[in-house]
Design a protein around this motif. Structure first.
Motif, PDB file in Angstrom:
ATOM      1  N   ARG A 163      -6.322  -3.319  -0.859  1.00  0.00           N
ATOM      2  CA  ARG A 163      -7.316  -4.331  -1.254  1.00  0.00           C
ATOM      3  C   ARG A 163      -6.743  -5.252  -2.333  1.00  0.00           C
ATOM      4  N   LEU A 164      -6.011  -4.652  -3.267  1.00  0.00           N
ATOM      5  CA  LEU A 164      -5.405  -5.445  -4.335  1.00  0.00           C
ATOM      6  C   LEU A 164      -4.371  -6.428  -3.764  1.00  0.00           C
ATOM      7  N   ALA A 165      -3.626  -5.975  -2.770  1.00  0.00           N
ATOM      8  CA  ALA A 165      -2.623  -6.854  -2.144  1.00  0.00           C
ATOM      9  C   ALA A 165      -3.312  -8.059  -1.504  1.00  0.00           C
ATOM     10  N   LEU A 166      -4.451  -7.833  -0.873  1.00  0.00           N
ATOM     11  CA  LEU A 166      -5.196  -8.958  -0.293  1.00  0.00           C
ATOM     12  C   LEU A 166      -5.652  -9.909  -1.390  1.00  0.00           C
ATOM     13  N   VAL A 217      -9.831   6.327   7.700  1.00  0.00           N
ATOM     14  CA  VAL A 217     -10.268   6.239   6.303  1.00  0.00           C
ATOM     15  C   VAL A 217     -11.046   4.948   6.045  1.00  0.00           C
ATOM     16  N   ALA A 218     -10.528   3.847   6.548  1.00  0.00           N
ATOM     17  CA  ALA A 218     -11.213   2.567   6.296  1.00  0.00           C
ATOM     18  C   ALA A 218     -10.720   1.496   7.257  1.00  0.00           C
ATOM     19  N   ARG A 219     -11.609   0.592   7.561  1.00  0.00           N
ATOM     20  CA  ARG A 219     -11.221  -0.661   8.202  1.00  0.00           C
ATOM     21  C   ARG A 219     -11.340  -1.737   7.133  1.00  0.00           C
ATOM     22  N   VAL A 220     -10.334  -2.566   7.043  1.00  0.00           N
ATOM     23  CA  VAL A 220     -10.326  -3.595   6.008  1.00  0.00           C
ATOM     24  C   VAL A 220     -10.127  -4.954   6.679  1.00  0.00           C
ATOM     25  N   SER A 221     -11.024  -5.887   6.365  1.00  0.00           N
ATOM     26  CA  SER A 221     -10.847  -7.261   6.852  1.00  0.00           C
ATOM     27  C   SER A 221     -10.815  -8.193   5.646  1.00  0.00           C
ATOM     28  N   TRP A 222     -10.550  -9.452   5.886  1.00  0.00           N
ATOM     29  CA  TRP A 222     -10.427 -10.407   4.779  1.00  0.00           C
ATOM     30  C   TRP A 222     -11.126 -11.703   5.191  1.00  0.00           C
ATOM     31  N   PRO A 223     -12.474 -11.656   5.168  1.00  0.00           N
ATOM     32  CA  PRO A 223     -13.245 -12.761   5.738  1.00  0.00           C
ATOM     33  C   PRO A 223     -13.270 -14.034   4.900  1.00  0.00           C
ATOM     34  N   ARG A 224     -13.012 -13.953   3.578  1.00  0.00           N
ATOM     35  CA  ARG A 224     -13.151 -15.173   2.766  1.00  0.00           C
ATOM     36  C   ARG A 224     -11.992 -15.270   1.770  1.00  0.00           C
ATOM     37  N   ARG A 225     -11.959 -16.404   1.113  1.00  0.00           N
ATOM     38  CA  ARG A 225     -10.945 -16.644   0.086  1.00  0.00           C
ATOM     39  C   ARG A 225     -11.611 -16.797  -1.269  1.00  0.00           C
ATOM     40  N   ALA A 239       0.819  -1.220   0.000  1.00  0.00           N
ATOM     41  CA  ALA A 239       0.000   0.000   0.000  1.00  0.00           C
ATOM     42  C   ALA A 239       0.848   1.263   0.000  1.00  0.00           C
ATOM     43  N   VAL A 240       2.029   1.209   0.625  1.00  0.00           N
ATOM     44  CA  VAL A 240       2.855   2.422   0.674  1.00  0.00           C
ATOM     45  C   VAL A 240       3.302   2.873  -0.714  1.00  0.00           C
ATOM     46  N   TRP A 241       3.205   1.975  -1.706  1.00  0.00           N
ATOM     47  CA  TRP A 241       3.620   2.358  -3.062  1.00  0.00           C
ATOM     48  C   TRP A 241       2.518   3.079  -3.836  1.00  0.00           C
ATOM     49  N   ALA A 242       1.425   3.376  -3.165  1.00  0.00           N
ATOM     50  CA  ALA A 242       0.385   4.191  -3.806  1.00  0.00           C
ATOM     51  C   ALA A 242       0.940   5.590  -4.091  1.00  0.00           C
ATOM     52  N   PRO A 243       0.378   6.269  -5.092  1.00  0.00           N
ATOM     53  CA  PRO A 243       0.777   7.661  -5.323  1.00  0.00           C
ATOM     54  C   PRO A 243       0.185   8.554  -4.234  1.00  0.00           C
ATOM     55  N   SER A 244       0.862   9.644  -3.936  1.00  0.00           N
ATOM     56  CA  SER A 244       0.302  10.621  -2.987  1.00  0.00           C
ATOM     57  C   SER A 244       0.810  12.000  -3.369  1.00  0.00           C
ATOM     58  N   VAL A 245       0.030  13.007  -3.033  1.00  0.00           N
ATOM     59  CA  VAL A 245       0.404  14.357  -3.441  1.00  0.00           C
ATOM     60  C   VAL A 245       1.780  14.696  -2.846  1.00  0.00           C
ATOM     61  N   HIS A 246       2.706  15.135  -3.679  1.00  0.00           N
ATOM     62  CA  HIS A 246       4.103  15.443  -3.291  1.00  0.00           C
ATOM     63  C   HIS A 246       4.770  14.284  -2.554  1.00  0.00           C
ATOM     64  N   ASN A 247       4.262  13.087  -2.770  1.00  0.00           N
ATOM     65  CA  ASN A 247       4.798  11.906  -2.062  1.00  0.00           C
ATOM     66  C   ASN A 247       4.822  12.144  -0.547  1.00  0.00           C
ATOM     67  N   THR A 248       3.759  12.783  -0.066  1.00  0.00           N
ATOM     68  CA  THR A 248       3.653  13.039   1.377  1.00  0.00           C
ATOM     69  C   THR A 248       3.355  11.753   2.146  1.00  0.00           C
ATOM     70  N   SER A 280      -4.156 -10.485  -4.111  1.00  0.00           N
ATOM     71  CA  SER A 280      -2.993 -11.232  -4.609  1.00  0.00           C
ATOM     72  C   SER A 280      -2.708 -12.441  -3.717  1.00  0.00           C
ATOM     73  N   LEU A 281      -3.255 -12.421  -2.497  1.00  0.00           N
ATOM     74  CA  LEU A 281      -3.120 -13.572  -1.590  1.00  0.00           C
ATOM     75  C   LEU A 281      -4.361 -14.465  -1.649  1.00  0.00           C
ATOM     76  N   ASP A 282      -5.205 -14.234  -2.669  1.00  0.00           N
ATOM     77  CA  ASP A 282      -6.465 -14.989  -2.812  1.00  0.00           C
ATOM     78  C   ASP A 282      -7.427 -14.715  -1.670  1.00  0.00           C
ATOM     79  N   LEU A 283      -7.296 -13.559  -1.038  1.00  0.00           N
ATOM     80  CA  LEU A 283      -8.221 -13.172   0.023  1.00  0.00           C
ATOM     81  C   LEU A 283      -9.199 -12.141  -0.522  1.00  0.00           C
ATOM     82  N   VAL A 284     -10.416 -12.141   0.006  1.00  0.00           N
ATOM     83  CA  VAL A 284     -11.433 -11.189  -0.457  1.00  0.00           C
ATOM     84  C   VAL A 284     -11.563 -10.077   0.583  1.00  0.00           C
ATOM     85  N   PRO A 285     -11.145  -8.857   0.195  1.00  0.00           N
ATOM     86  CA  PRO A 285     -11.206  -7.768   1.172  1.00  0.00           C
ATOM     87  C   PRO A 285     -12.621  -7.272   1.400  1.00  0.00           C
ATOM     88  N   GLN A 286     -12.876  -6.892   2.625  1.00  0.00           N
ATOM     89  CA  GLN A 286     -14.131  -6.208   2.926  1.00  0.00           C
ATOM     90  C   GLN A 286     -13.739  -4.866   3.541  1.00  0.00           C
TER      91      GLN A 286
END
Ligand code: FMN
Length: 347
Positions: A78-81, A102-110, A25-34, A83-89
């Motif tokens: 979410r994409l990283a999850l 911003v968000a809570r993310v869980s991975w309840p299923r495969r 996730a840290v490789w996401a773009p951000s304004v001025h790479n802040t 890639s592990l065959d996990l389904v993000p919620q």
């Protein structure tokens, strides 16, 4: 374990999953790479928080670009999850009392990762923001439709500014903003804080390895931000670069609303668009300068944005890229969840 590497044998622990997700996730773009984010992990759940200490107080007083950046990190998590065959919620802005959560993310299923998701994930570390002109080659057929569909998944619209007159008007707005920015001492100082000198050991900000030393002009001209501030920093021209540089396909990413949830969704759409383009060898340049001036943003909204709120100004094209960027290590942004509390958005 690094993002993009196979997960290794055996099931991962929840802690390992959280680390893997944050490392991507840290490789996401951000304004001025802040990189205006931090993460907490708690069992089978990770939380993404906006880090308001990294907000651009002058250019981004409402935190709009900060939230777009966090939205891009959310998409990547979410994409990283996947890639592990996990389904993000993902529960976006789950607590009105904590506007920076911003968000809570869980991975309840495969479920098996699709080829498309795997290809997108493969671009997370490779993709770079382009700064300058493009080669004159057209974009691959069908790409713009795919990008538009990707934006629509997040309620955003990728509006292609194809008409010559409208494209020139958009370029003129970028130019006007860039001129106003360079005359405003507070804005200049804020930008300078995120534009470290060559050889810096910093792991945030826009390094001189990511922009050209000699500004590339296009027709119409979309001037870039003045990271070097007259000090000659930046990458030397590529010997193979053609002298003719095209502006590329100009576009606006817009949303119908203009609340934090719209900004987060615009960020998710942005990262999906950037990674999708990257799978086709297409790079994107961002020229968001005019959206940091209320009057220019409003004139783009009414004149070019079909009345919807412009969140990003983009250009797409093909180019040989030599840009390199940096990120803070995942350990600097991930902590075990002591609590989600205390995140009132104040201070
Ligand atoms: C909301 C937002 C606005 C941005 N605006 C600009 C811009 O106006 N000019 C620019 O060169 N890059 C812009 N960027 C790109 C960032 O500078 C870039 O993502 C960051 O430096 C990290 O580099 P990378 O994208 O190559 O990984 C923007 C990114 C975001 C998320």
């Amino acid at each position: 374990m690094r993002a993009g590497e196979p997960a290794g044998p055996g099931p991962l622990t929840a802690e390992e999953i959280a680390r893997y997700v944050v490392a991507a996730a840290v490789w996401a773009p951000s304004v001025h790479n802040t990189q205006p984010w931090r993460f907490t992990a708690d069992g089978q759940q990770a939380s993404l928080h906006a880090d308001a200490t990294r907000q651009l107080r002058v250019a981004d007083p409402d935190g709009r670009e900060m939230m777009i950046s966090c939205g891009a990190a959310l998409f990547t998590a979410r994409l990283a999850l996947r890639s592990l065959d996990l389904v993000p919620q993902a529960d976006v802005l789950p607590d009105p009392g904590q506007p920076l959560l911003v968000a809570r993310v869980s991975w309840p299923r495969r479920a098996a990762c699709t080829d498309f998701e795997r290809r997108l994930f493969g671009q997370v570390r490779q993709r770079r923001t382009h700064r300058g002109g493009f080669d004159p080659a057209p974009l691959p057929a069908g790409l713009l439709d795919t990008l538009r569909e990707g934006a629509a998944r997040y309620g955003a619209v990728l509006l292609i500014v194809a008409d010559d007159g409208r494209r020139a008007a958009l370029a003129a707005a970028v130019e006007q903003a860039e001129r106003a920015q360079r005359l405003d001492g507070d804005r200049v100082r804020e930008l300078a804080r995120w534009a470290p000198a060559p050889g810096t050991a910093r792991t945030d900000g826009v390094p001189p390895t990511s922009y050209p030393a000699r500004a590339e002009h296009t027709d119409p001209d979309f001037p870039g931000r003045d990271f070097a501030h007259g000090r000659g920093w930046g990458l030397p021209p590529l010997s193979t670069a053609s002298r003719f540089r095209a502006a590329g396909v100009a576009a606006l990413l817009t949303t119908a609303g203009d609340r934090p949830v719209d900004w987060i969704n615009a960020g998710q759409a942005l990262q999906r668009i950037l990674l999708t383009a990257s799978t086709s060898g297409v790079a994107a340049a961002l020229n968001t300068q005019p959206l940091e001036f209320g009057w220019l943003r409003e004139s783009i909204r009414t004149g070019l944005g079909d009345g919807a709120y412009p969140q990003l100004v983009l250009r797409f094209g093909t180019v040989i890229q030599a840009a390199a960027s940096v990120r803070r290590p995942p350990d600097d942004v991930l902590s075990a969840s002591s609590s989600d509390d205390g995140d009132t958005g104040e201070g």
